[in-house]
Scaffold this active site. Structure first.
Site, mmCIF file in Angstrom:
data_model
loop_
_atom_site.group_PDB
_atom_site.id
_atom_site.type_symbol
_atom_site.label_atom_id
_atom_site.label_comp_id
_atom_site.label_asym_id
_atom_site.label_seq_id
_atom_site.Cartn_x
_atom_site.Cartn_y
_atom_site.Cartn_z
ATOM 1 C CG ASP A 32 15.389 -1.912 14.568
ATOM 2 O OD1 ASP A 32 16.442 -1.414 14.997
ATOM 3 O OD2 ASP A 32 14.272 -1.370 14.711
ATOM 4 C CE LYS A 204 29.330 5.693 26.660
ATOM 5 N NZ LYS A 204 28.533 4.935 25.713
ATOM 6 C CB CYS A 258 26.218 9.492 25.328
ATOM 7 S SG CYS A 258 26.254 7.806 24.660
ATOM 8 N NE ARG A 324 20.475 8.902 18.700
ATOM 9 C CZ ARG A 324 21.314 7.881 18.840
ATOM 10 N NH1 ARG A 324 20.945 6.820 19.548
ATOM 11 N NH2 ARG A 324 22.501 7.908 18.275
#
Length: 423
Positions: A32, A204, A258, A324
């Protein structure tokens, strides 16, 4: 067969995925760019909240199967699980995916497999990843294998769903799909559905867009409730007894990495075609302003001057610490624009940029006119209103229909629920 795996991106998806592979016979190296997160993980400390993650991380590190750093290393498999957010103009920001792909190129060798887990617009593998991967001088499809296998999990139940959910395997070639299926069978008990990469990318995005449109429908119904004289929550519950109906729930907006993001990928690709998708996004993005207006109208109707509102819930979903795209941020901004004084409390959020936040529930409630519930945390559902004694006025506005209304009314509160004309 034991593989060496390099996972790029140690956030809400990458870290759980990495420890799952590490605890199922593989050697995993996590990467990361956030040095603070890497240091915390190396000390077996969490920078995100997820049920069951701590014990799995402890096991993975203690066994020596999981290491972390800020740089990739050679491996058999490279998994990319980095953010794919939208920019202010609602177009996709794929720079994280491109940079993560480029970062592994110097480490690629013949026979390696590269898997993208991030949710992305269709053709991202083809148009963003492959142009970087060809720089390895390996022939794609014969020497280097590439696929897209998007995560399909929900925060709070990540480990359960990593195991039980079916998985879409989108290979750039059939052999890429086969190798990816073989890898995930290390721990996935759900079925593997192999297809091509672009189809997997679309699948998706379709899944989350379906939910966004359904929520927009529920939010429109909630707005209609006032003129119809019904409680929309009761109406939705009754409608869902039909075997072929599944209306989702309304709320103060849609958040998360999402549902609030992915539909914009389709709008960007074909704005003249994706009109219903676009309208649903506008409907859901408009709910924070609607919630702020509803709150202001309630306080004004009660004659409350210079109100102070305690915002309960900053995470986009109950019982998680993920902010988020949280609609709570937009509700707060809309209330600020109306010069409403605020306090904010979320038991799951420890760090953010909200000036009004306090880690004390009692402090958040002090001298407030109303409690505005934006997230259905269990702590809010279980809150005993009889113990609240430091509010200026007793008003609670529940946008998630999550509290025991009768209990709050018995404690002397005026209770208002989004979508309930019987307030």
């Amino acid at each position: 067969m034991k593989k060496s795996i390099c996972v790029v991106g140690l956030g809400y998806i990458g870290l759980p995925t990495a420890v799952m592979f590490a605890n199922h016979g593989h050697s995993v190296h996590g990467v990361d760019v956030n040095e603070k997160a890497v240091n915390l993980i190396s000390e077996k400390q969490l920078h995100i909240e997820e049920n069951g993650l701590q014990e799995r991380l402890d096991k993975a590190i203690d066994s020596g199967a999981f290491t972390v750093s800020t740089k990739p290393q050679k491996a058999d498999v490279f998994i990319i699980a980095v953010p794919s957010p939208i920019m202010p103009d609602k177009t996709a920001n794929l720079e994280y995916v491109r940079q993560a792909t480029a970062s592994v190129v110097p480490y690629l060798e013949k026979g390696n497999l590269v898997i993208l887990e991030s949710t992305v617009p269709p053709r991202t593998v083809q148009d963003v990843m492959l142009p970087e991967l060809v720089k390895s001088n390996l022939e794609i499809g014969t020497e280097l294998f590439v696929s897209h296998s998007p995560e399909r999990v929900i925060p709070g139940r990540v480990f359960e769903e990593l195991v039980s959910n079916d998985r879409i395997i989108g290979g750039h070639t059939p052999e890429s799909a086969r190798l990816t299926t073989e890898l995930y069978q290390s721990f996935v008990e759900g079925q593997m559905h192999e297809t091509d990469a672009t189809t997997a990318e679309l699948v998706k995005v379709m899944e989350n867009t379906y939910r966004d449109i359904n929520i927009a429908f529920a939010n429109e119904l909630a707005k209609l409730a006032g003129s119809l004289g019904v409680n929309i929550w009761e109406a939705i519950k009754l409608a869902n007894y039909h075997p072929r109906v599944n209306v989702h729930e309304p709320g103060p907006g849609v958040g998360g990495h999402c549902i609030a993001v992915d539909p914009w990928f389709l709008v960007e690709l074909a704005p003249e075609t994706a009109k219903m998708i676009h309208l649903a996004r506008q409907t859901n993005d408009g709910m924070p302003a609607y919630t702020a207006q509803m709150t202001a109208s309630i306080l004004d109707a009660k004659g409350i001057k210079d109100p102070k509102v305690a915002v309960f819930g900053l995470a986009f979903k109950g019982n998680i610490d993920d902010m988020r795209e949280s609609p709570s941020m937009d509700v707060i901004e809309a209330l600020r624009s109306r010069n409403v004084r605020l306090s904010a409390f979320d038991p799951h959020i420890k760090e953010n940029n909200i000036d009004e936040q306090t880690q004390s529930q009692e402090e958040a409630l002090k001298d407030t006119s109303a409690v505005l519930i934006l997230t259905s945390h269990n702590k809010f559902k279980e809150l005993d209103p009889a113990t609240i004694s430091n509010m200026k006025d007793k008003v609670v506005i529940d946008t998630k229909n999550c509290i025991d209304r009768a209990k709050w009314e018995a404690a002397g509160f005026d209770v208002y629920v989004l979508g309930d004309s019987k307030n």
